[in-house]
Design an enzyme around this catalytic site. Structure first.
Site, PDB file in Angstrom:
ATOM      1  CG  HIS A  67      -1.926  -1.088   1.244  1.00  0.00           C
ATOM      2  ND1 HIS A  67      -2.812  -1.317   0.210  1.00  0.00           N
ATOM      3  CD2 HIS A  67      -2.189  -2.048   2.171  1.00  0.00           C
ATOM      4  CE1 HIS A  67      -3.575  -2.362   0.502  1.00  0.00           C
ATOM      5  NE2 HIS A  67      -3.206  -2.821   1.688  1.00  0.00           N
ATOM      6  CG  HIS A 156       5.043  -5.926   3.041  1.00  0.00           C
ATOM      7  ND1 HIS A 156       4.851  -5.570   4.352  1.00  0.00           N
ATOM      8  CD2 HIS A 156       3.855  -5.721   2.419  1.00  0.00           C
ATOM      9  CE1 HIS A 156       3.608  -5.146   4.528  1.00  0.00           C
ATOM     10  NE2 HIS A 156       2.966  -5.242   3.363  1.00  0.00           N
TER      11      HIS A 156
END
Length: 264
Positions: A67, A156
């Protein structure tokens, strides 16, 4: 010796609250603090308010994630490299992508010595966006021959297998590989044979009574009905999760989990 604190994904206002309350205390026992701010703005991305509060609490570096581009603020902050030490995912194939995927910091270590610490982040590809190969991206960085000092990699990613494979691929070449994104802390904290500290997921910093940060009602309805409902950040007490590392000569001497729950 370099003592580093890594704080897992900060999620919404509850995550920002517990980070601001507890990071100053945790920061006293370490030389450098890395905070993943991927979900700090309402669960999606990072904005200036969240970044400023984290810096005030003692953060030295921010990592992001899938994001990364959610808020306009981040584009301006990435251009202010002195004020906002942001590391976004390295493995975007577009060479013109804003920001940088790694940063090297000059840190005063234990006993007053100056140590180099490089923070890198990559995004996984299993069950996630189709980015460039994170294994190859890290190989390219490590093969450049630059003095990166102690290297900490924030991976991630969704799949535990991808995170573990990356850690074994990098064992002995980086000081630590710490996973983020799935928000649940794992109990596989260890140092691999080549000296690389590893944990599949550091856990997150956000609402304790939640489904990975969201109020349980909407996720439950989604699983019951297959229909999407609006997710909102859960209320109530928050938790802080992360790992504390001791690094030397790009090897890990120690890794331990950190977990704080408000009210406990």
């Amino acid at each position: 010796m370099l003592r580093v604190l890594f704080v897992g994904d900060v999620f919404g206002q509850p995550g920002r609250r517990v980070l601001s309350a507890r990071l100053p205390e945790l920061r006293k026992g370490v030389d450098f603090a890395v905070v993943n701010m991927e979900n700090s703005a309402g669960g999606f991305g990072m904005h200036r308010e969240a970044a400023d509060a984290a810096l005030k609490a003692g953060a030295d570096c921010f990592t992001l994630g899938n994001h990364a581009w959610h808020h306009r603020d981040v584009f301006t902050m990435m251009n202010d490299e002195v004020t906002y030490p942001i590391v976004r995912p390295l493995n975007y194939s577009d060479p013109g992508a804003p920001g940088v995927g790694w940063r090297t910091f000059d840190v005063q270590g234990e006993g007053g010595s100056r140590e180099r610490l490089t923070v890198v982040q990559v995004l996984g590809r299993v069950f996630m966006e189709a980015l460039a190969n994170p294994f190859r991206a890290l190989d390219d960085l490590l093969d450049r021959g630059e003095d990166l000092g102690n290297i900490l990699v924030d991976v991630h990613a969704e799949a535990t297998s991808e995170k573990q494979a990356l850690a074994w691929h990098l064992d002995g070449r980086v000081a630590a590989v710490i996973g983020t994104h799935t928000h649940v802390p794992t109990a596989d904290t260890r140092i691999l044979p080549g000296g690389t500290a590893y944990q599949t997921d550091a856990g997150f910093t956000g609402p304790h009574d939640s489904v990975i940060g969201s109020d349980p009602a909407a996720p439950i309805q989604r699983f019951l009905t297959e229909r999407h409902d609006r997710y909102r950040v859960a209320d109530g007490r928050a938790e802080l999760n992360g790992v504390r590392l001791e690094l030397e000569w790009n090897r890990a001497v120690k890794i331990e989990r950190v977990r704080i729950v408000e009210g406990e």
